[in-house]
Design an enzyme around this catalytic site. Sequence first.
Site, mmCIF file in Angstrom:
data_model
loop_
_atom_site.group_PDB
_atom_site.id
_atom_site.type_symbol
_atom_site.label_atom_id
_atom_site.label_comp_id
_atom_site.label_asym_id
_atom_site.label_seq_id
_atom_site.Cartn_x
_atom_site.Cartn_y
_atom_site.Cartn_z
ATOM 1 N N CYS A 139 0.814 -1.218 0.000
ATOM 2 C CA CYS A 139 0.000 0.000 0.000
ATOM 3 C C CYS A 139 0.849 1.270 0.000
ATOM 4 C CB CYS A 139 -1.000 -0.027 1.149
ATOM 5 S SG CYS A 139 -2.386 1.128 0.885
ATOM 6 N N HIS A 191 -4.472 -4.343 0.074
ATOM 7 C CA HIS A 191 -4.240 -4.906 1.408
ATOM 8 C C HIS A 191 -4.699 -6.362 1.453
ATOM 9 C CE1 HIS A 191 -2.850 -1.525 3.836
ATOM 10 N NE2 HIS A 191 -3.704 -0.754 3.192
ATOM 11 N N GLU A 210 -3.609 -8.689 3.118
ATOM 12 C CA GLU A 210 -3.492 -9.232 4.466
ATOM 13 C C GLU A 210 -4.684 -8.894 5.355
ATOM 14 O OE1 GLU A 210 -2.261 -5.020 4.945
ATOM 15 O OE2 GLU A 210 -2.004 -6.554 3.401
#
Length: 306
Positions: A142, A235, A237
């Site tokens: 990011c 993102h 994760e």
Amino acid sequence: MPIKIQKDLPVREILEKENIFVMDEHRALHQDIRPIQILILNLMPLKEETELQLLRSLSNTPLQVDVTFMTVESHQSKNTSMSHLNKFYQTFSDLKDQKFDGMIITGAPVEQMEFEEVDYWEELVGIMDWTKSHVTSTIYLCWAAQAGLYHHYGLQKRPLEKKMFGLFWHKVMNRKIPLVRGFDDMFLAPHSRHTEVPIEDIHACKELTVLAESEEAGLFLAMADDGRKIFVMGHPEYDRVTLDGEYKRDVGKGLPIELPKNYYPENNPENKPLLLWRAHANNLYTNWLNYYVYQSTPYDLMGTPF
């Protein structure tokens, strides 16, 4: 296979309840294998939340992964206790003489500032340059992806008219490259940002190979130097409720925020979000560890000829 972390890291109990195999230093010493050394520079304010998300992401592999957490010295965290940082984190000064198989540099909530205005920018530049000789492959997430594209290739970010927020469809490009092996033709992934690096600028940079992009959200995944540098603009994760927490936080502060796209069933924030990106996220990190970390480093890490 397990992730090795410090025995009393608070998120360990959560990982074990999720049946994720973790081990402490004592047990790891009795494993007759060379574990993969992964360094995580955690720039996020809620560090324990990010620890948990990334450790989950790194757990789906047959490799033993030893994780070291790093924090910057030129910024004082206001949302994580000093006792936690002192106990579980090291600094660049502590680690600069070591080598690592892989590294992850997280995002940070500073994207609306110019890079040079960020108080730890010079330190981060030094760390990014250090990775060229001390890390086999580095993932930039990011804001860190924007910072890496700016520092390494001079690509400028630009503000968006409104926040890129929610789940967006992406198309896989360059399917033969191992980093996207096993991906479906189209997949969803989370984005949460106020700025972007224009996709046309990324395509025009001959050093970069775009692996996945979105008509609406732009770049998701690109790589350079045969996988030594990997840029993830979203993102992957994030867990199920991360976007939900961000949305309700901003609503509570009275900030202008739209519902995250493609996230709540029936676009109702009272409904439990569906988890629609975890399989591809796990695949991304597993491919990275296997093809760009494990298969690219020798048994003797300190003898790695960078």
